[in-house]
Design a protein around this motif. Structure first.
Motif, mmCIF file in Angstrom:
data_model
loop_
_atom_site.group_PDB
_atom_site.id
_atom_site.type_symbol
_atom_site.label_atom_id
_atom_site.label_comp_id
_atom_site.label_asym_id
_atom_site.label_seq_id
_atom_site.Cartn_x
_atom_site.Cartn_y
_atom_site.Cartn_z
ATOM 1 N N ASP A 142 -12.499 22.409 -16.416
ATOM 2 C CA ASP A 142 -13.256 21.880 -15.304
ATOM 3 C C ASP A 142 -14.483 22.752 -15.039
ATOM 4 O OD1 ASP A 142 -13.208 19.818 -13.235
ATOM 5 O OD2 ASP A 142 -13.057 21.512 -11.830
ATOM 6 N N TYR A 143 -14.282 24.052 -15.090
ATOM 7 C CA TYR A 143 -15.361 25.022 -14.857
ATOM 8 C C TYR A 143 -16.468 24.845 -15.888
ATOM 9 C CZ TYR A 143 -17.575 29.539 -13.951
ATOM 10 O OH TYR A 143 -18.467 30.530 -13.635
ATOM 11 N N ALA A 144 -16.068 24.465 -17.121
ATOM 12 C CA ALA A 144 -17.038 24.259 -18.206
ATOM 13 C C ALA A 144 -17.550 22.816 -18.226
ATOM 14 C CB ALA A 144 -16.395 24.619 -19.547
ATOM 15 N N ASP A 145 -17.296 22.069 -17.161
ATOM 16 C CA ASP A 145 -17.758 20.679 -17.032
ATOM 17 C C ASP A 145 -17.259 19.763 -18.142
ATOM 18 O OD1 ASP A 145 -19.098 20.137 -14.688
ATOM 19 O OD2 ASP A 145 -20.911 21.176 -15.334
ATOM 20 N N ARG A 146 -15.998 19.949 -18.503
ATOM 21 C CA ARG A 146 -15.397 19.077 -19.513
ATOM 22 C C ARG A 146 -14.193 18.352 -18.943
ATOM 23 N NH1 ARG A 146 -13.221 22.317 -22.308
ATOM 24 N NH2 ARG A 146 -14.400 24.261 -22.413
ATOM 25 N N ASN A 147 -13.969 17.119 -19.444
ATOM 26 C CA ASN A 147 -12.755 16.385 -19.067
ATOM 27 C C ASN A 147 -11.621 16.678 -20.030
ATOM 28 O OD1 ASN A 147 -13.979 15.053 -16.901
ATOM 29 N ND2 ASN A 147 -14.852 13.507 -18.274
ATOM 30 N N THR A 148 -11.975 17.320 -21.145
ATOM 31 C CA THR A 148 -10.989 17.587 -22.190
ATOM 32 C C THR A 148 -10.596 19.060 -22.194
ATOM 33 O OG1 THR A 148 -12.029 15.872 -23.544
ATOM 34 C CG2 THR A 148 -10.537 17.402 -24.678
ATOM 35 N N LYS A 198 -9.596 22.058 -24.127
ATOM 36 C CA LYS A 198 -9.756 22.433 -25.532
ATOM 37 C C LYS A 198 -9.053 23.752 -25.824
ATOM 38 C CE LYS A 198 -13.800 21.147 -27.436
ATOM 39 N NZ LYS A 198 -15.289 21.059 -27.605
ATOM 40 N N LYS A 199 -8.959 24.043 -27.111
ATOM 41 C CA LYS A 199 -8.295 25.255 -27.582
ATOM 42 C C LYS A 199 -8.813 26.506 -26.867
ATOM 43 C CE LYS A 199 -7.706 27.884 -31.879
ATOM 44 N NZ LYS A 199 -7.848 27.883 -33.355
ATOM 45 N N GLU A 200 -10.140 26.562 -26.675
ATOM 46 C CA GLU A 200 -10.736 27.750 -26.032
ATOM 47 C C GLU A 200 -10.277 27.905 -24.583
ATOM 48 O OE1 GLU A 200 -13.933 25.378 -27.226
ATOM 49 O OE2 GLU A 200 -15.199 25.900 -25.515
ATOM 50 N N ASP A 201 -9.971 26.805 -23.921
ATOM 51 C CA ASP A 201 -9.471 26.893 -22.528
ATOM 52 C C ASP A 201 -8.081 27.532 -22.496
ATOM 53 O OD1 ASP A 201 -11.750 25.464 -21.508
ATOM 54 O OD2 ASP A 201 -10.818 23.618 -22.220
ATOM 55 N N ILE A 202 -7.267 27.145 -23.476
ATOM 56 C CA ILE A 202 -5.926 27.748 -23.566
ATOM 57 C C ILE A 202 -6.059 29.241 -23.853
ATOM 58 C CG2 ILE A 202 -3.706 27.720 -24.777
ATOM 59 C CD1 ILE A 202 -4.106 25.054 -23.453
ATOM 60 N N GLY A 203 -6.950 29.577 -24.806
ATOM 61 C CA GLY A 203 -7.158 30.980 -25.154
ATOM 62 C C GLY A 203 -7.611 31.800 -23.948
ATOM 63 N N MET A 204 -8.546 31.238 -23.196
ATOM 64 C CA MET A 204 -9.043 31.913 -21.993
ATOM 65 C C MET A 204 -7.908 32.089 -20.972
ATOM 66 S SD MET A 204 -11.938 33.090 -20.827
ATOM 67 C CE MET A 204 -13.547 32.346 -20.672
ATOM 68 N N ALA A 205 -7.098 31.069 -20.826
ATOM 69 C CA ALA A 205 -6.000 31.121 -19.840
ATOM 70 C C ALA A 205 -4.923 32.127 -20.253
ATOM 71 C CB ALA A 205 -5.392 29.723 -19.683
#
Lengths: 66, 66
Positions: free
Chosen positions: B48-54, B56-63
């Protein structure tokens, strides 16, 4: 690879994701398996420390906390 | 309850446990599901912060890292 992708995807959708990439599901599955293996390994050590051959609920609890 | 007990039990046995109580399997499944839900929730926020509805792998990595 043991945990089913469908179950992992359900968890991500349950967290409010509108869409989820297939690579994201795989990434979370890998992360969750790593964490589970780490906790399991610690649990086995705690059971051994308590002179038991059986890993019990309390070993998992101890491993999650430490 | 989404993750299959058989898969969780396999992970505990893979960690070297000779025997595993049924309650231990349930305890690890609950812990792992909680962790997965936490990571999934953070991932959805990062997408959401990256303005995406999807998600992605990078969001999981960041989390996983934060």
């Amino acid at each position: 690879m043991t945990l089913p992708k469908a179950a992992i995807e359900r968890i991500i959708r349950g967290a409010g994701a509108e869409r989820v990439s297939s690579e994201a599901v795989e990434e979370l599955r890998d992360a969750v398996e790593d964490l589970a293996e780490e906790i399991a390994s610690d649990s086995a050590k705690f059971a051994d420390y308590a002179d038991r051959n059986t890993v019990k609920k309390e070993d998992i609890g101890m491993a999650v906390q430490h």
